[in-house]
Design a protein around this motif. Sequence first.
Motif, PDB file in Angstrom:
ATOM      1  N   UNK A 127       0.816  -1.102  -0.081  1.00 15.39           N
ATOM      2  CA  UNK A 127      -0.199  -0.044   0.061  1.00 15.39           C
ATOM      3  C   UNK A 127       0.883   1.393  -0.018  1.00 15.39           C
ATOM      4  N   UNK A 128       2.186   1.327   0.761  1.00 11.94           N
ATOM      5  CA  UNK A 128       2.954   2.506   0.578  1.00 11.94           C
ATOM      6  C   UNK A 128       3.919   2.344  -0.522  1.00 11.94           C
ATOM      7  N   UNK A 129       3.831   1.505  -1.518  1.00  9.27           N
ATOM      8  CA  UNK A 129       4.817   1.298  -2.588  1.00  9.27           C
ATOM      9  C   UNK A 129       5.015   2.714  -3.331  1.00  9.27           C
ATOM     10  N   UNK A 130       3.916   3.608  -3.507  1.00 14.47           N
ATOM     11  CA  UNK A 130       4.240   4.790  -4.270  1.00 14.47           C
ATOM     12  C   UNK A 130       5.280   5.717  -3.319  1.00 14.47           C
ATOM     13  N   UNK A 131       5.374   5.371  -2.269  1.00 16.15           N
ATOM     14  CA  UNK A 131       6.453   6.342  -1.570  1.00 16.15           C
ATOM     15  C   UNK A 131       8.022   5.887  -1.482  1.00 16.15           C
ATOM     16  N   UNK A 153      -9.582  -6.599   3.068  1.00 12.08           N
ATOM     17  CA  UNK A 153      -9.348  -6.840   1.444  1.00 12.08           C
ATOM     18  C   UNK A 153      -8.354  -6.122   1.335  1.00 12.08           C
ATOM     19  N   UNK A 154      -7.185  -6.600   0.375  1.00 15.36           N
ATOM     20  CA  UNK A 154      -6.177  -5.700  -0.022  1.00 15.36           C
ATOM     21  C   UNK A 154      -6.452  -4.578  -1.290  1.00 15.36           C
ATOM     22  N   UNK A 155      -7.689  -5.084  -2.097  1.00 14.29           N
ATOM     23  CA  UNK A 155      -7.985  -4.079  -2.978  1.00 14.29           C
ATOM     24  C   UNK A 155      -8.499  -2.867  -2.491  1.00 14.29           C
ATOM     25  N   UNK A 156      -9.194  -2.993  -1.278  1.00 14.85           N
ATOM     26  CA  UNK A 156     -10.080  -1.753  -0.685  1.00 14.85           C
ATOM     27  C   UNK A 156      -9.046  -0.741  -0.276  1.00 14.85           C
ATOM     28  N   UNK A 157      -7.889  -1.115   0.318  1.00 15.43           N
ATOM     29  CA  UNK A 157      -6.799  -0.071   0.656  1.00 15.43           C
ATOM     30  C   UNK A 157      -5.948   0.516  -0.218  1.00 15.43           C
ATOM     31  N   UNK A 158      -5.956   0.335  -1.611  1.00 13.55           N
ATOM     32  CA  UNK A 158      -4.980   0.552  -2.607  1.00 13.55           C
ATOM     33  C   UNK A 158      -5.166   1.852  -2.980  1.00 13.55           C
ATOM     34  N   UNK A 159      -4.292   2.831  -2.898  1.00 12.48           N
ATOM     35  CA  UNK A 159      -4.476   4.347  -3.389  1.00 12.48           C
ATOM     36  C   UNK A 159      -4.687   4.125  -4.735  1.00 12.48           C
ATOM     37  N   UNK A 160      -5.442   5.050  -5.394  1.00 12.96           N
ATOM     38  CA  UNK A 160      -5.790   4.985  -6.675  1.00 12.96           C
ATOM     39  C   UNK A 160      -4.537   4.903  -7.820  1.00 12.96           C
ATOM     40  N   UNK A 161      -3.560   5.612  -7.557  1.00 10.34           N
ATOM     41  CA  UNK A 161      -2.428   5.514  -8.308  1.00 10.34           C
ATOM     42  C   UNK A 161      -1.720   4.057  -8.527  1.00 10.34           C
ATOM     43  N   UNK A 162      -1.884   3.587  -7.264  1.00 12.19           N
ATOM     44  CA  UNK A 162      -1.285   2.116  -7.135  1.00 12.19           C
ATOM     45  C   UNK A 162      -2.168   1.162  -7.793  1.00 12.19           C
ATOM     46  N   UNK A 163      -3.250   1.376  -7.591  1.00  7.16           N
ATOM     47  CA  UNK A 163      -4.369   0.318  -8.184  1.00  7.16           C
ATOM     48  C   UNK A 163      -4.369   0.415  -9.705  1.00  7.16           C
TER      49      UNK A 163
END
Length: 238
Positions: A127-131, A153-163
């Motif tokens: 989830x923090x990968x964009x940082x 659920x992993x999908x629900x927490x993903x920031x839009x840019x990462x999703x």
Amino acid sequence: MDSSHSPLPTPHSLLRLYYGGTFDPVHDGHLAIARAARDELGVPVRLMPAADPPHRAPPGADARQRAHLLDLAVQDEAGLSVDRRELRRAEREPDSRSYTVDTLRELRAELGQDAPIALLIGADSLIGLPTWREWRALFGLAHFVVAERTGSPLDADLPDILATELAARWAPSPMALSDAPAGRVFRLRQPLQPESATDIRLRIAAGRPWRHLVPPAVAAAITDERLYLSRATDPGPL
């Protein structure tokens, strides 16, 4: 010297799987994830302790101590070993920070452009990968294997840019990671465990029970070396 344990008798693929982290200290939750990845993907797991950050005090234990605790944790674990490459790089370049992208580029140079390489991480790290430094470049260097969190659920927490970045990268099976050198993301259904290195450090400093959360050999070494007895150094959750 790196731990040199026998890998799995018959690896299912040529995939090289690495599990990075501070491991401060290594605990049963770390090992549960490593075992689950080993068994699900059918390949050895190489645990990579992070180097001490330059120009400030090390975490609760220094890199040498943390790597030693890892050696003890995996000494009887088939298919698990310790990779000290980030520690060696810190010795060569003592004033530099250790970034995942640099580690993966080093692995690429060592293993070649066609070798399948994967990085094992937890859901919070994904989830923090964009940082992360040059985070989009990471997908050209390795696959990701993600340990999901219990009941979230992993999908629900993903920031839009990462999703958006991940939409076409989800791997349907472990074998998909062997078909390309990098770029896929596989969900490890064994969820993240409740153990926390932060909690263990605080328990030790406060004199509360903690030994049941780490392998016996690790508990003995922490006690013998009198690690984590002070609250002064508490860098984070890994």
